[in-house]
Design a protein around this motif. Structure first.
Motif, PDB file in Angstrom:
ATOM      1  N   UNK A  50     -33.052 -19.074  62.491  1.00  0.00           N
ATOM      2  CA  UNK A  50     -32.590 -18.294  61.150  1.00  0.00           C
ATOM      3  C   UNK A  50     -32.766 -19.344  60.212  1.00  0.00           C
ATOM      4  N   UNK A  51     -32.451 -20.508  60.168  1.00  0.00           N
ATOM      5  CA  UNK A  51     -32.715 -21.539  58.972  1.00  0.00           C
ATOM      6  C   UNK A  51     -34.304 -21.570  58.271  1.00  0.00           C
ATOM      7  N   UNK A  52     -35.333 -21.309  59.237  1.00  0.00           N
ATOM      8  CA  UNK A  52     -36.672 -21.313  58.749  1.00  0.00           C
ATOM      9  C   UNK A  52     -36.856 -19.952  58.107  1.00  0.00           C
ATOM     10  N   UNK A 111     -28.254 -12.247  69.923  1.00  0.00           N
ATOM     11  CA  UNK A 111     -28.677 -11.117  69.453  1.00  0.00           C
ATOM     12  C   UNK A 111     -29.368 -11.155  67.980  1.00  0.00           C
ATOM     13  N   UNK A 112     -29.229 -12.271  67.214  1.00  0.00           N
ATOM     14  CA  UNK A 112     -29.487 -12.255  65.919  1.00  0.00           C
ATOM     15  C   UNK A 112     -31.198 -12.430  66.021  1.00  0.00           C
ATOM     16  N   UNK A 113     -31.664 -12.888  67.160  1.00  0.00           N
ATOM     17  CA  UNK A 113     -33.250 -13.079  67.195  1.00  0.00           C
ATOM     18  C   UNK A 113     -33.839 -11.719  67.514  1.00  0.00           C
ATOM     19  N   UNK A 114     -33.137 -10.802  67.791  1.00  0.00           N
ATOM     20  CA  UNK A 114     -33.835  -9.555  68.207  1.00  0.00           C
ATOM     21  C   UNK A 114     -34.248  -8.886  66.620  1.00  0.00           C
ATOM     22  N   UNK A 116     -29.149 -24.658  68.881  1.00  0.00           N
ATOM     23  CA  UNK A 116     -29.907 -25.150  67.975  1.00  0.00           C
ATOM     24  C   UNK A 116     -31.158 -24.371  67.536  1.00  0.00           C
ATOM     25  N   UNK A 117     -31.725 -23.785  68.780  1.00  0.00           N
ATOM     26  CA  UNK A 117     -33.083 -22.907  68.261  1.00  0.00           C
ATOM     27  C   UNK A 117     -32.729 -21.642  67.600  1.00  0.00           C
ATOM     28  N   UNK A 127     -22.479 -30.061  82.620  1.00  0.00           N
ATOM     29  CA  UNK A 127     -23.086 -30.959  81.696  1.00  0.00           C
ATOM     30  C   UNK A 127     -24.442 -30.279  81.330  1.00  0.00           C
ATOM     31  N   UNK A 128     -25.136 -29.898  82.601  1.00  0.00           N
ATOM     32  CA  UNK A 128     -26.366 -29.012  82.242  1.00  0.00           C
ATOM     33  C   UNK A 128     -26.305 -27.669  81.593  1.00  0.00           C
ATOM     34  N   UNK A 129     -25.172 -27.307  81.983  1.00  0.00           N
ATOM     35  CA  UNK A 129     -25.101 -25.844  81.020  1.00  0.00           C
ATOM     36  C   UNK A 129     -24.766 -26.110  79.725  1.00  0.00           C
ATOM     37  N   UNK A 130     -24.092 -27.107  79.413  1.00  0.00           N
ATOM     38  CA  UNK A 130     -23.594 -27.213  77.925  1.00  0.00           C
ATOM     39  C   UNK A 130     -24.945 -27.880  77.167  1.00  0.00           C
ATOM     40  N   UNK A 131     -25.863 -28.588  77.779  1.00  0.00           N
ATOM     41  CA  UNK A 131     -27.099 -28.940  77.372  1.00  0.00           C
ATOM     42  C   UNK A 131     -28.107 -27.657  76.986  1.00  0.00           C
ATOM     43  N   UNK A 132     -27.941 -26.738  77.824  1.00  0.00           N
ATOM     44  CA  UNK A 132     -28.817 -25.595  77.957  1.00  0.00           C
ATOM     45  C   UNK A 132     -28.242 -24.573  76.622  1.00  0.00           C
ATOM     46  N   UNK A 133     -26.728 -24.620  76.705  1.00  0.00           N
ATOM     47  CA  UNK A 133     -26.221 -23.901  75.384  1.00  0.00           C
ATOM     48  C   UNK A 133     -26.552 -24.380  74.160  1.00  0.00           C
ATOM     49  N   UNK A 134     -26.451 -25.877  73.986  1.00  0.00           N
ATOM     50  CA  UNK A 134     -26.767 -26.548  72.703  1.00  0.00           C
ATOM     51  C   UNK A 134     -28.384 -26.148  72.528  1.00  0.00           C
ATOM     52  N   UNK A 135     -29.178 -26.357  73.379  1.00  0.00           N
ATOM     53  CA  UNK A 135     -30.527 -25.949  73.025  1.00  0.00           C
ATOM     54  C   UNK A 135     -30.773 -24.658  72.568  1.00  0.00           C
ATOM     55  N   UNK A 136     -30.159 -23.669  73.118  1.00  0.00           N
ATOM     56  CA  UNK A 136     -30.411 -22.317  72.771  1.00  0.00           C
ATOM     57  C   UNK A 136     -29.687 -22.165  71.322  1.00  0.00           C
TER      58      UNK A 136
END
Length: 326
Positions: free
Chosen positions: A139-141, A256-259, A133-134, A122-131
């Protein structure tokens, strides 16, 4: 001896012909007329005095493969297009390799923590969702800023992002039970070997920036997902499989899209710190030492070695190169 006597006779004939140049024709012992001998000698002397020119519009008295040794090396140039590097530039540019290597080590560390029940799915899934969504929000901004005069295009892009995310989550939920039992007939040692091989393929074919023939985003991403599926099949429940595969997709596909927009130094330092902390928290000391040595080699030793070997670079350019139309 025969050659010497023949030359002496020719010299004697030519000398007599010049003394009797008023006569219309003088026959020698070999039957060579005076006029013909005199013309041949004169034309030969003129040809030897006429220099060779690098032209094509005039016929010259030289062979087609003639090379003028005096002019050939005049056009020699060395290291015309050689770029001079600096250590700071090379260290920052190598950050892309460090980031991807850190992502691989981070994924393996997270899997180890989940398998040893040190990290809940559950903690891993929460971190994955946060990453996730970020990355999607960033990318949306960026897209909103670039298409601020086209609100309809922005709405369409955001809708496509949302639909794609929902479809992916539903598809992953549906196939998670299949992924868990996909490699039951394969031994664990084979799974480890396949994982190491696929992650190596991912690192080799990943796009680090410069366009190369061996770069392939599809091969790199598929290899990473395949390695994630292999590791996920050794987890106890379906929810564990779903969380680790979801984390792998966010780590190897979205991050990798953040790079493309962020400064490489920021992402490099962040990824190295997170991976180092996780390895230390999981008590993987040997892995931490190997990871630290590898990062130092990529970021410091390799650029320093390249700078040391830079003065040995010797590219030569000259008239033998193909013509380039400018």
């Amino acid at each position: 001896m025969l050659l010497t006597s023949s030359v002496l006779r020719r010299v004697d004939i030519l000398y007599n012909c010049r003394l009797n140049s008023r006569s219309p024709s003088i026959s020698s012992a070999y039957g060579i007329p005076l006029n013909q001998s005199h013309v041949n000698v004169t034309s030969y002397a003129e040809n030897m005095e006429r220099p060779w020119r690098k032209i094509l519009y005039e016929k010259q008295d030289y062979s087609d493969n003639y090379v003028d040794t005096k002019q050939f090396l005049n056009g020699l140039k060395r290291n015309l297009h050689t770029r001079t590097y600096k250590f700071q530039e090379l260290a920052i540019a190598s950050g892309t390799i460090t980031q991807e290597f850190s992502s691989v080590c981070l994924f393996v560390s997270v899997f180890w923590c989940v398998q040893e029940t040190w990290l809940l799915p559950t903690s891993l899934l929460a971190c994955s969702v946060i990453v996730g969504l970020s990355v999607v929000g960033y990318n949306s901004l960026v897209f909103v800023y670039q298409s601020r005069h086209k609100p309809l295009a922005h709405f369409t892009a955001v809708t496509e992002y949302g639909v794609s995310a929902i479809v992916f989550i539903l598809f992953l939920c549906a196939v998670s039970p299949i992924l868990k039992t996909l490699t039951e007939a394969i031994s664990t040692d084979t799974i480890w070997a396949m994982t190491v091989g696929m992650l190596s393929v991912h690192l080799v074919f990943h796009n680090y920036g410069p366009e190369q023939d061996m770069v392939s985003n599809s091969i790199s991403l598929n290899a990473a997902i395949f390695a994630a599926v292999c590791l996920a099949s050794r987890l106890p429940t379906t929810f564990h499989v779903f969380s680790i595969v979801f984390f792998a997709v966010g780590l190897f596909a979205l991050l990798p899209q953040m790079r493309k927009a962020q400064h490489p130094l920021v992402l490099t330092v962040t990824s190295v710190l997170i991976t180092t902390y996780l390895l230390w928290w999981a008590s993987l000391l040997l892995s931490l030492v190997l990871y630290t040595l590898t990062v130092l080699t990529i970021t410091i030793l390799a650029p320093a070695w390249l700078l040391k070997l830079q003065h040995l670079k010797n590219n030569i350019y000259g008239p033998w190169d193909e013509a380039v139309v400018q």
